[in-house]
Scaffold this active site. Structure first.
Site, PDB file in Angstrom:
ATOM      1  N   ASP A 106      -1.062  -8.208   6.780  1.00 18.75           N
ATOM      2  CA  ASP A 106      -1.336  -7.372   5.610  1.00 18.75           C
ATOM      3  C   ASP A 106      -0.439  -7.829   4.467  1.00 18.75           C
ATOM      4  O   ASP A 106       0.480  -8.633   4.664  1.00 18.75           O
ATOM      5  CB  ASP A 106      -1.095  -5.898   5.935  1.00 18.75           C
ATOM      6  CG  ASP A 106      -2.002  -4.960   5.131  1.00 18.75           C
ATOM      7  OD1 ASP A 106      -2.623  -5.429   4.158  1.00 18.75           O
ATOM      8  OD2 ASP A 106      -2.076  -3.764   5.477  1.00 18.75           O
ATOM      9  N   ASP A 165       3.023   0.530   3.097  1.00 22.84           N
ATOM     10  CA  ASP A 165       3.581   1.629   2.314  1.00 22.84           C
ATOM     11  C   ASP A 165       4.047   2.744   3.259  1.00 22.84           C
ATOM     12  O   ASP A 165       5.210   2.791   3.662  1.00 22.84           O
ATOM     13  CB  ASP A 165       2.537   2.124   1.314  1.00 22.84           C
ATOM     14  CG  ASP A 165       3.095   3.156   0.329  1.00 22.84           C
ATOM     15  OD1 ASP A 165       4.236   3.607   0.514  1.00 22.84           O
ATOM     16  OD2 ASP A 165       2.385   3.514  -0.621  1.00 22.84           O
ATOM     17  N   THR A 166       3.151   3.629   3.667  1.00 18.59           N
ATOM     18  CA  THR A 166       3.543   4.705   4.593  1.00 18.59           C
ATOM     19  C   THR A 166       3.374   4.288   6.048  1.00 18.59           C
ATOM     20  O   THR A 166       3.735   5.046   6.947  1.00 18.59           O
ATOM     21  CB  THR A 166       2.708   5.968   4.334  1.00 18.59           C
ATOM     22  OG1 THR A 166       1.321   5.661   4.549  1.00 18.59           O
ATOM     23  CG2 THR A 166       2.905   6.473   2.919  1.00 18.59           C
ATOM     24  N   ASP A 196      -7.560  -3.642   7.884  1.00 18.24           N
ATOM     25  CA  ASP A 196      -8.744  -3.172   7.144  1.00 18.24           C
ATOM     26  C   ASP A 196      -9.516  -4.383   6.642  1.00 18.24           C
ATOM     27  O   ASP A 196      -8.964  -5.476   6.497  1.00 18.24           O
ATOM     28  CB  ASP A 196      -8.358  -2.235   5.991  1.00 18.24           C
ATOM     29  CG  ASP A 196      -7.418  -2.886   4.994  1.00 18.24           C
ATOM     30  OD1 ASP A 196      -7.778  -3.918   4.416  1.00 18.24           O
ATOM     31  OD2 ASP A 196      -6.306  -2.358   4.807  1.00 18.24           O
ATOM     32  N   ASP A 249      21.712  10.813 -20.085  1.00 18.14           N
ATOM     33  CA  ASP A 249      20.361  11.367 -19.974  1.00 18.14           C
ATOM     34  C   ASP A 249      19.424  10.501 -19.135  1.00 18.14           C
ATOM     35  O   ASP A 249      18.240  10.790 -19.017  1.00 18.14           O
ATOM     36  CB  ASP A 249      19.752  11.577 -21.369  1.00 18.14           C
ATOM     37  CG  ASP A 249      19.577  10.276 -22.134  1.00 18.14           C
ATOM     38  OD1 ASP A 249      20.074   9.229 -21.653  1.00 18.14           O
ATOM     39  OD2 ASP A 249      18.939  10.294 -23.209  1.00 18.14           O
ATOM     40  N   GLY A 250      19.935   9.412 -18.528  1.00 15.34           N
ATOM     41  CA  GLY A 250      19.121   8.533 -17.707  1.00 15.34           C
ATOM     42  C   GLY A 250      18.631   7.294 -18.430  1.00 15.34           C
ATOM     43  O   GLY A 250      18.112   6.366 -17.810  1.00 15.34           O
ATOM     44  N   GLU A 251      18.786   7.256 -19.750  1.00 16.71           N
ATOM     45  CA  GLU A 251      18.412   6.061 -20.510  1.00 16.71           C
ATOM     46  C   GLU A 251      19.396   4.942 -20.223  1.00 16.71           C
ATOM     47  O   GLU A 251      20.543   5.187 -19.829  1.00 16.71           O
ATOM     48  CB  GLU A 251      18.432   6.416 -22.004  1.00 16.71           C
ATOM     49  CG  GLU A 251      17.842   5.366 -22.924  1.00 16.71           C
ATOM     50  CD  GLU A 251      17.827   5.829 -24.375  1.00 16.71           C
ATOM     51  OE1 GLU A 251      18.257   5.046 -25.246  1.00 16.71           O
ATOM     52  OE2 GLU A 251      17.392   6.981 -24.620  1.00 16.71           O
ATOM     53  N   THR A 298      -1.781   3.076   8.288  1.00 14.11           N
ATOM     54  CA  THR A 298      -2.886   2.187   8.691  1.00 14.11           C
ATOM     55  C   THR A 298      -2.441   1.191   9.748  1.00 14.11           C
ATOM     56  O   THR A 298      -3.097   1.011  10.779  1.00 14.11           O
ATOM     57  CB  THR A 298      -3.433   1.431   7.457  1.00 14.11           C
ATOM     58  OG1 THR A 298      -3.961   2.367   6.523  1.00 14.11           O
ATOM     59  CG2 THR A 298      -4.536   0.470   7.869  1.00 14.11           C
ATOM     60  N   LYS A 358     -11.816   0.848   8.505  1.00 17.23           N
ATOM     61  CA  LYS A 358     -11.228   2.186   8.392  1.00 17.23           C
ATOM     62  C   LYS A 358     -11.902   2.963   7.272  1.00 17.23           C
ATOM     63  O   LYS A 358     -12.465   2.395   6.334  1.00 17.23           O
ATOM     64  CB  LYS A 358      -9.723   2.103   8.120  1.00 17.23           C
ATOM     65  CG  LYS A 358      -9.371   1.618   6.720  1.00 17.23           C
ATOM     66  CD  LYS A 358      -7.876   1.613   6.471  1.00 17.23           C
ATOM     67  CE  LYS A 358      -7.593   1.112   5.051  1.00 17.23           C
ATOM     68  NZ  LYS A 358      -6.162   0.994   4.775  1.00 17.23           N
TER      69      LYS A 358
END
Length: 311
Positions: free
Chosen positions: A219, A223-224, A170, A39-41, A227, A193
């Site tokens: 930085d 992440d994506t 940023d 079950d993923g546990e 920026t 920004k």
């Protein structure tokens, strides 16, 4: 370093780093088994005695949440097996971007995770480049906060860039970038920004002059990559000679790799606090294994941690 008083164990996704840390320390990686159910546990068990030992548990808590849950179970099992002390070694501390209430009715995930680790039973935390330094105060146990600058600054020097300029994508990272610029004795440029929503940059402006400069964007997390690639392209549009980037943690989710490939960045350099499994010629990872191994050695011998910092 051979010392029978301490042992190093690893969760599933950080084993690659734990093995390098153990190689640097000259000790074996401890035998730990994680059993998964249909079950993923899953359940954690130490396959050797840790009674009376100082136990170091290496596990970054990047998504998905199984990595955090593994670490919590490792801590609980170590406590129940009568370990003398339990030190969580978390090169990348997940949920760190949720460090405050920036609008009504939101969670503060970093504080919640800190509480979970404390209740599970850690005696100390060793981590690197928290998203905000004040997150150390979320813990009621000692926090050894390491800095990727210890390995990044020597790398920057090897590039021998003629017109070096440090930049930040940023203003939130201006303190970090400023310390780099002061250490390297070079100019500092900022980007301002605005965001429509999380992970979506609306506008960006450069504060400073980058014409003819070899720019390095600094930085903590990519992440994506929206920026940092936007900042890099903007630097080139404003006359920069070249643009590179360094960041502590290689989250690199979603379209990040494609964005890096399509951007004006010559390269982007991360630590190996998080594994990077994609193929991108512009991505380079520098290992933090020796730095964490040295910190473990100093913890065990009660030596200063801060004396190994460059900035």
């Amino acid at each position: 370093m051979n010392d029978n008083s301490f042992m190093v164990f690893s969760g599933t996704k950080s084993r690659y780093l734990a093995e390098k840390i153990c190689a640097s320390l000259g000790c074996p990686l401890g035998n730990l088994v994680i059993t998964h159910f249909a079950d993923g546990e899953f359940a954690v068990s130490y396959e050797e005695s840790i009674r009376g030992r100082d136990v170091f548990l290496v596990q970054s808590t990047f998504p998905n949440s199984d990595n955090l849950m593994e670490l919590l179970l490792m801590i609980d099992a170590a406590k129940r097996a009568s370990a003398h002390s339990i030190v969580a070694v978390i090169p990348y501390f997940g949920w760190a971007r949720q460090d405050r209430k920036d609008k009504p009715r939101v969670s503060i995930g970093a504080k919640l995770v800190a509480d979970l680790l404390s209740v599970a039973g850690i005696d100390r935390l060793i981590t690197m480049d928290l998203h905000a330094d004040q997150e150390q105060g979320f813990f009621d146990v000692p926090v050894d906060h390491l800095y990727a600058s210890t390995i990044m600054l020597p790398y920057i020097k090897t590039l021998n860039l003629p017109n070096l300029c440090i930049a930040t994508p940023d203003v939130g990272g201006s303190k970090r970038a400023s310390t780099y610029a002061k250490y390297l004795d070079c100019p500092l440029v900022l980007c301002n920004k605005t965001r429509k929503q999380a992970n979506v940059v609306e506008t960006m402006q450069i504060i400073g002059d980058v014409k003819g400069m070899d720019v390095i964007l600094v930085d903590d997390i990519v992440d994506t990559a929206g920026t940092i690639t936007k900042a890099a392209d903007l630097m080139m549009e404003n006359g920069a000679n070249s643009v590179r980037a360094i960041a502590s943690h290689c989250v690199m989710s979603g379209p990040a790799t494609e964005r890096i490939e399509a951007s004006k960045l010559q390269e982007i350099v991360f630590t190996d606090s998080i594994p990077y499994t994609h193929d991108c010629k512009k991505v380079k990872q520098l290992t933090v294994a020796d730095m964490f191994a040295e910190t473990i050695r100093r913890v065990m011998s009660n030596e200063s941690i801060s004396s190994q910092y460059l900035i």
